[in-house]
Design a protein around this motif. Structure first.
Motif, PDB file in Angstrom:
ATOM      1  N   LEU A  63     -13.153   0.854 -10.513  1.00 22.76           N
ATOM      2  CA  LEU A  63     -12.979  -0.210  -9.530  1.00 22.76           C
ATOM      3  C   LEU A  63     -12.251   0.295  -8.293  1.00 22.76           C
ATOM      4  O   LEU A  63     -12.569  -0.101  -7.161  1.00 22.76           O
ATOM      5  N   THR A  64     -11.275   1.178  -8.489  1.00 23.19           N
ATOM      6  CA  THR A  64     -10.536   1.739  -7.350  1.00 23.19           C
ATOM      7  C   THR A  64     -11.453   2.538  -6.440  1.00 23.19           C
ATOM      8  O   THR A  64     -11.473   2.349  -5.215  1.00 23.19           O
ATOM      9  N   MET A  65     -12.236   3.429  -7.021  1.00 26.15           N
ATOM     10  CA  MET A  65     -13.107   4.277  -6.214  1.00 26.15           C
ATOM     11  C   MET A  65     -14.332   3.520  -5.713  1.00 26.15           C
ATOM     12  O   MET A  65     -14.978   3.943  -4.749  1.00 26.15           O
TER      13      MET A  65
ATOM     14  N   ARG B 246     -13.560 -12.729 -11.973  1.00 25.13           N
ATOM     15  CA  ARG B 246     -12.157 -12.352 -12.060  1.00 25.13           C
ATOM     16  C   ARG B 246     -11.742 -11.659 -10.759  1.00 25.13           C
ATOM     17  O   ARG B 246     -12.542 -10.956 -10.143  1.00 25.13           O
ATOM     18  N   ARG B 247     -10.497 -11.907 -10.354  1.00 26.71           N
ATOM     19  CA  ARG B 247      -9.916 -11.169  -9.236  1.00 26.71           C
ATOM     20  C   ARG B 247      -8.845 -10.240  -9.795  1.00 26.71           C
ATOM     21  O   ARG B 247      -7.793 -10.690 -10.267  1.00 26.71           O
ATOM     22  N   PRO B 248      -9.066  -8.936  -9.786  1.00 23.83           N
ATOM     23  CA  PRO B 248      -8.067  -8.006 -10.303  1.00 23.83           C
ATOM     24  C   PRO B 248      -6.878  -7.900  -9.364  1.00 23.83           C
ATOM     25  O   PRO B 248      -6.838  -8.511  -8.292  1.00 23.83           O
ATOM     26  N   LEU B 249      -5.904  -7.114  -9.763  1.00 21.73           N
ATOM     27  CA  LEU B 249      -4.772  -6.799  -8.906  1.00 21.73           C
ATOM     28  C   LEU B 249      -5.165  -5.691  -7.937  1.00 21.73           C
ATOM     29  O   LEU B 249      -5.904  -4.767  -8.304  1.00 21.73           O
ATOM     30  N   ALA B 250      -4.659  -5.770  -6.720  1.00 25.13           N
ATOM     31  CA  ALA B 250      -4.793  -4.703  -5.734  1.00 25.13           C
ATOM     32  C   ALA B 250      -3.390  -4.152  -5.492  1.00 25.13           C
ATOM     33  O   ALA B 250      -2.519  -4.864  -4.982  1.00 25.13           O
ATOM     34  N   VAL B 251      -3.156  -2.907  -5.871  1.00 24.73           N
ATOM     35  CA  VAL B 251      -1.819  -2.316  -5.861  1.00 24.73           C
ATOM     36  C   VAL B 251      -1.783  -1.152  -4.879  1.00 24.73           C
ATOM     37  O   VAL B 251      -2.532  -0.182  -5.027  1.00 24.73           O
ATOM     38  N   SER B 252      -0.926  -1.259  -3.879  1.00 21.06           N
ATOM     39  CA  SER B 252      -0.796  -0.186  -2.889  1.00 21.06           C
ATOM     40  C   SER B 252       0.660   0.261  -2.818  1.00 21.06           C
ATOM     41  O   SER B 252       1.582  -0.543  -2.956  1.00 21.06           O
TER      42      SER B 252
ATOM     43  N   ASP C 207      -1.146   7.232   1.740  1.00 14.73           N
ATOM     44  CA  ASP C 207      -2.505   6.963   2.186  1.00 14.73           C
ATOM     45  C   ASP C 207      -3.510   6.884   1.046  1.00 14.73           C
ATOM     46  O   ASP C 207      -4.719   6.805   1.294  1.00 14.73           O
ATOM     47  N   ASP C 208      -3.038   6.916  -0.183  1.00 17.67           N
ATOM     48  CA  ASP C 208      -3.951   6.836  -1.315  1.00 17.67           C
ATOM     49  C   ASP C 208      -4.701   5.507  -1.300  1.00 17.67           C
ATOM     50  O   ASP C 208      -4.174   4.494  -0.805  1.00 17.67           O
ATOM     51  N   PRO C 209      -5.911   5.463  -1.858  1.00 22.55           N
ATOM     52  CA  PRO C 209      -6.648   4.193  -1.897  1.00 22.55           C
ATOM     53  C   PRO C 209      -5.872   3.136  -2.681  1.00 22.55           C
ATOM     54  O   PRO C 209      -5.153   3.452  -3.637  1.00 22.55           O
ATOM     55  N   THR C 210      -6.001   1.896  -2.258  1.00 18.62           N
ATOM     56  CA  THR C 210      -5.434   0.794  -3.022  1.00 18.62           C
ATOM     57  C   THR C 210      -6.018   0.813  -4.430  1.00 18.62           C
ATOM     58  O   THR C 210      -7.226   0.932  -4.610  1.00 18.62           O
ATOM     59  N   MET C 211      -5.143   0.742  -5.419  1.00 21.30           N
ATOM     60  CA  MET C 211      -5.600   0.788  -6.806  1.00 21.30           C
ATOM     61  C   MET C 211      -5.991  -0.612  -7.271  1.00 21.30           C
ATOM     62  O   MET C 211      -5.335  -1.598  -6.919  1.00 21.30           O
ATOM     63  N   ILE C 212      -7.056  -0.681  -8.052  1.00 15.51           N
ATOM     64  CA  ILE C 212      -7.553  -1.953  -8.568  1.00 15.51           C
ATOM     65  C   ILE C 212      -7.405  -1.940 -10.086  1.00 15.51           C
ATOM     66  O   ILE C 212      -7.935  -1.057 -10.763  1.00 15.51           O
ATOM     67  N   GLY C 213      -6.655  -2.904 -10.614  1.00 14.83           N
ATOM     68  CA  GLY C 213      -6.440  -2.965 -12.055  1.00 14.83           C
ATOM     69  C   GLY C 213      -6.095  -4.379 -12.484  1.00 14.83           C
ATOM     70  O   GLY C 213      -6.213  -5.332 -11.709  1.00 14.83           O
ATOM     71  N   PHE C 214      -5.632  -4.513 -13.719  1.00 13.30           N
ATOM     72  CA  PHE C 214      -5.417  -5.856 -14.257  1.00 13.30           C
ATOM     73  C   PHE C 214      -4.026  -6.088 -14.838  1.00 13.30           C
ATOM     74  O   PHE C 214      -3.620  -7.235 -14.967  1.00 13.30           O
TER      75      PHE C 214
ATOM     76  N   ASP D 157      -2.475  -0.473 -15.812  1.00 15.27           N
ATOM     77  CA  ASP D 157      -3.519  -0.288 -16.821  1.00 15.27           C
ATOM     78  C   ASP D 157      -3.323   0.995 -17.625  1.00 15.27           C
ATOM     79  O   ASP D 157      -4.233   1.801 -17.794  1.00 15.27           O
ATOM     80  N   GLY D 158      -2.087   1.169 -18.097  1.00 21.92           N
ATOM     81  CA  GLY D 158      -1.799   2.244 -19.036  1.00 21.92           C
ATOM     82  C   GLY D 158      -1.392   3.568 -18.442  1.00 21.92           C
ATOM     83  O   GLY D 158      -1.003   4.478 -19.190  1.00 21.92           O
ATOM     84  N   GLU D 159      -1.450   3.730 -17.114  1.00 19.58           N
ATOM     85  CA  GLU D 159      -1.079   5.008 -16.492  1.00 19.58           C
ATOM     86  C   GLU D 159       0.170   4.839 -15.639  1.00 19.58           C
ATOM     87  O   GLU D 159       0.337   3.829 -14.952  1.00 19.58           O
ATOM     88  N   ALA D 160       1.053   5.835 -15.701  1.00 21.21           N
ATOM     89  CA  ALA D 160       2.305   5.792 -14.941  1.00 21.21           C
ATOM     90  C   ALA D 160       2.089   6.290 -13.523  1.00 21.21           C
ATOM     91  O   ALA D 160       1.356   7.258 -13.282  1.00 21.21           O
ATOM     92  N   PHE D 161       2.772   5.628 -12.573  1.00 22.52           N
ATOM     93  CA  PHE D 161       2.757   6.028 -11.168  1.00 22.52           C
ATOM     94  C   PHE D 161       4.204   6.107 -10.681  1.00 22.52           C
ATOM     95  O   PHE D 161       5.096   5.474 -11.245  1.00 22.52           O
ATOM     96  N   PRO D 162       4.462   6.889  -9.628  1.00 21.23           N
ATOM     97  CA  PRO D 162       5.846   7.203  -9.252  1.00 21.23           C
ATOM     98  C   PRO D 162       6.641   5.981  -8.805  1.00 21.23           C
ATOM     99  O   PRO D 162       6.073   4.953  -8.413  1.00 21.23           O
TER     100      PRO D 162
END
Length: 345
Positions: free
Chosen positions: A100-102, A152-158, A163-170, A323-328
């Motif tokens: 979904l992100t890409m 469904r409308r997922p979460l958009a996380v930036s 400059d990374d793409p906005t991540m799309i998850g739930f 969605d299960g992955e760690a980010f800084p």
């Protein structure tokens, strides 16, 4: 990246209208073409390991097996050029997040219908959509014509300043939720998966916070500032504990959670958050009842908040989970993403 084309013998055959009498003109209804289907298959997903994609050969089904986010973007661009009607994601929640992100830059506001085959370790999205836990590829293709459509409308996380793409998850979380994901990896190694893994790690976290000392990492909390978007108003906080810390944050747009947990209160759509300010033993002792639906009026005063919002600004000093992955650590904007149409049984 391997990209192959397969046929499915199980695809329905086009029906032919009955012949009309010779002396009358014949009306021929326009033929309905078979949907063009693109499949993202993650061979590293838990239930895909060591298994081949069982397909048999044709020109309306395209399969890609990307191993990186860049390869996912390339595969989706190819699907878009081919004009797919139906995107099937064969993998777990993390695979769904990456696809979904890409896919944002590829499909914009013209997404195809989407189905998710639950091949990961937890598959929380599949629980919400209600598809069978053993849903097959052939079953998903059949459901394109006969199944339910769920929006469904997922979460958009930036992450601000990047400059990374906005991540799309739930499911987005911080604080003890990050510890829970780490514990979940241990649960997976012991053979606990899906809702059973969620239950095992939840119970372990509650026990640690209930019986541990204030030096226990499950009780110390995480430096965290939470503000509503777009207003900028701070998220309510009780008087309990360090005002600069919160114990756990969980945000989601899912309606149903694994094991029927009512983390956000009654089942409903939209952007929801649950925040625990401090792991007070009196609150933790009743938490199982709260997760089953009990909502005493004093809950917020005790430090457990179940809220609706349009969006959230999160400034956090420790890693976050999507969605299960760690980010800084950092400052994140968590908002609602695009409307997506999912196919289920």
């Amino acid at each position: 990246m391997d990209r192959q084309i397969y046929n499915f013998d199980s695809l329905p055959m086009r029906s032919t209208p009955p012949a009309a009498p010779q002396r009358r003109s014949v009306y021929r209804a326009p033929q309905t073409r078979e949907p063009r289907i693109g499949i993202i298959y993650n061979p590293r997903s838990h239930r895909n390991q060591g298994q081949d994609l069982a397909c048999a050969g044709a020109d309306t089904v395209m399969v890609a097996q990307p191993r990186t986010r860049e390869e996912i973007a390339h595969a989706l661009a190819g699907f878009a050029r081919d004009g797919i009607d139906f995107l099937i994601i064969n993998g777990g929640d993390g695979t769904v997040r990456d696809v979904l992100t890409m896919g944002q830059a590829v499909f914009a506001d013209r997404w195809p219908a989407i189905a998710v085959l639950p091949k990961g370790k937890t598959n929380a999205l599949n629980v919400d959509l209600g598809a069978p836990a053993d849903w097959s590829l052939e079953g998903a293709i059949e459901a394109y014509g006969s199944g339910r459509r769920l929006v469904r409308r997922p979460l958009a996380v930036s992450r601000e300043g990047h400059d990374d793409p906005t991540m799309i998850g739930f499911i987005f979380g911080a604080g003890a939720f990050t510890l829970g994901i780490e514990a979940g990896q241990d649960a997976h190694s012991l053979g606990f998966f899906n809702s059973l893994a969620v239950g095992a790690t939840s119970a372990w976290g509650i026990l640690q916070a209930l019986f541990g000392t204030d030096r226990n990492k499950w009780r110390r909390g995480t430096p965290m500032q939470l503000d509503f978007l777009p207003s900028g108003k701070p998220v309510p906080r009780s008087a309990s504990g360090d005002p600069a810390r919160r114990h756990v944050l969980l945000v989601s747009t899912l309606k149903r959670m694994p094991m029927g947990i009512q983390l956000y209160g009654p089942e409903r759509p939209g952007f929801k958050l649950a925040v625990l300010d401090r792991p007070r033993r009196s609150v933790l002792a009743i938490l199982p009842a709260v997760l089953m639906g009990w909502r005493p009026k004093w809950l917020s005063r005790a430090g457990l908040h179940q809220l609706d919002a349009e969006g959230l600004a999160v400034d956090v000093a420790e890693p976050v989970i999507l969605d299960g992955e760690a980010f800084p650590p950092g400052r994140y904007r968590v908002e609602q993403g695009p409307e997506l149409t999912f196919v289920s049984t």
